[in-house]
Design a protein around this motif. Structure first.
Motif, PDB file in Angstrom:
ATOM      1  N   VAL A  86       0.762  -1.300  -0.397  1.00  0.00           N
ATOM      2  CA  VAL A  86      -0.328  -0.192   0.374  1.00  0.00           C
ATOM      3  C   VAL A  86       1.234   0.957   0.025  1.00  0.00           C
ATOM      4  O   VAL A  86       1.631   1.212   0.788  1.00  0.00           O
ATOM      5  N   GLU A  87       1.159   1.739  -0.694  1.00  0.00           N
ATOM      6  CA  GLU A  87       1.768   3.319  -1.361  1.00  0.00           C
ATOM      7  C   GLU A  87       1.507   4.003  -2.415  1.00  0.00           C
ATOM      8  O   GLU A  87       0.950   3.826  -3.456  1.00  0.00           O
ATOM      9  N   MET A  88       2.195   5.297  -2.264  1.00  0.00           N
ATOM     10  CA  MET A  88       1.792   6.581  -3.463  1.00  0.00           C
ATOM     11  C   MET A  88       3.369   6.113  -4.128  1.00  0.00           C
ATOM     12  O   MET A  88       4.159   6.965  -3.402  1.00  0.00           O
ATOM     13  N   GLY A 109       4.049   1.601   4.516  1.00  0.00           N
ATOM     14  CA  GLY A 109       5.535   1.833   4.884  1.00  0.00           C
ATOM     15  C   GLY A 109       5.448   2.668   6.236  1.00  0.00           C
ATOM     16  O   GLY A 109       4.788   2.966   6.684  1.00  0.00           O
ATOM     17  N   ASN A 112       7.972   7.539   8.094  1.00  0.00           N
ATOM     18  CA  ASN A 112       9.132   8.452   7.392  1.00  0.00           C
ATOM     19  C   ASN A 112       9.359   8.142   6.390  1.00  0.00           C
ATOM     20  O   ASN A 112       9.418   9.512   5.430  1.00  0.00           O
ATOM     21  N   GLY A 114       8.228   5.510   4.092  1.00  0.00           N
ATOM     22  CA  GLY A 114       7.292   5.087   3.239  1.00  0.00           C
ATOM     23  C   GLY A 114       7.919   3.382   3.116  1.00  0.00           C
ATOM     24  O   GLY A 114       9.194   3.037   3.476  1.00  0.00           O
ATOM     25  N   LEU A 129      -4.084   4.632  -2.665  1.00  0.00           N
ATOM     26  CA  LEU A 129      -5.697   5.589  -2.101  1.00  0.00           C
ATOM     27  C   LEU A 129      -6.004   7.400  -3.070  1.00  0.00           C
ATOM     28  O   LEU A 129      -4.542   8.232  -2.651  1.00  0.00           O
ATOM     29  N   LEU A 135      -2.101  10.282   3.824  1.00  0.00           N
ATOM     30  CA  LEU A 135      -2.689   9.775   4.960  1.00  0.00           C
ATOM     31  C   LEU A 135      -1.982   8.516   6.281  1.00  0.00           C
ATOM     32  O   LEU A 135      -0.711   8.497   6.197  1.00  0.00           O
TER      33      LEU A 135
END
Ligand SMILES: C[S@@+](CC[C@H](N)C(=O)[O-])C[C@H]1O[C@@H](n2cnc3c(N)ncnc32)[C@H](O)[C@@H]1O
Length: 160
Positions: A86-88, A109, A112, A114, A129, A135
């Motif tokens: 789950v990550e940007m 993550g 700090n 990720g 997301l 978030l």
């Protein structure tokens, strides 16, 4: 042999954090995970002790596994279970388009930095997301689990 059980019995999920920074985030995610049906939670490279303020005693309800290293964690990923980061990340699938595997481990993550590349590369898929900036990690985990529940419930209803 004909299967005598519902395919919804062939699902489970776990969720955890790599290098979490605060006990509050761990406690919050653990509680959400328990309430929303996770089978386990886990931490990688963290030193976590339960808080006495945990009124639900979630530690007595679903297990928290702690792994010292990424390698130790990766070795435990079960057969036929997908690791979902789950990550940007540019390569991540927007949650709106994401199909949750029946058996999944969701990996969040650190507050700090990720997820490191070495962990992202082990994931079958990354999911992102909506919104910016990032978030809170426990909130991100809660949204992913809620999305899973909604989609799995709808699918079960469609199949019946
Ligand atoms: C606070 S964020 C990390 C932010 C960090 N400063 C960075 O730039 O990588 C902590 C974790 O929450 C999750 N997270 C937060 N927002 C997210 C989003 N929009 N999509 C997917 N994961 C998210 C990710 O697992 C992320 O590693």
């Amino acid at each position: 042999m004909k299967r005598k059980w519902d395919s919804s019995d062939e699902r489970y999920f776990g969720i955890g954090i790599y290098r979490p920074k605060t006990v509050e985030n761990v406690g919050s995610l653990w509680r959400t995970a328990y309430v929303l049906g996770a089978s386990f939670v886990f931490l990688i490279d963290a030193k976590y002790k339960k808080k006495s303020s945990d009124v639900l005693k979630v530690w007595a309800r679903i297990p928290l596994f702690q792994f010292e290293t990424i390698e130790a964690f990766i070795q435990t990923v079960p057969y036929s279970c997908q690791l979902i980061g789950v990550e940007m990340d540019d390569s991540a699938t927007p949650i709106q388009d994401f199909f949750h595997p029946d058996r999944a481990i969701y990996l969040l993550g650190s507050e700090n930095n990720g997820l490191p590349k070495s962990l992202k590369s082990k994931c079958q898929e990354l999911v992102i997301l909506p919104g910016e900036p990032s978030l809170n990690v426990a909130a991100a985990g809660s949204i992913v689990v809620y999305d899973r529940i909604l989609k799995k419930v709808n699918r079960s209803l469609l199949i019946q």
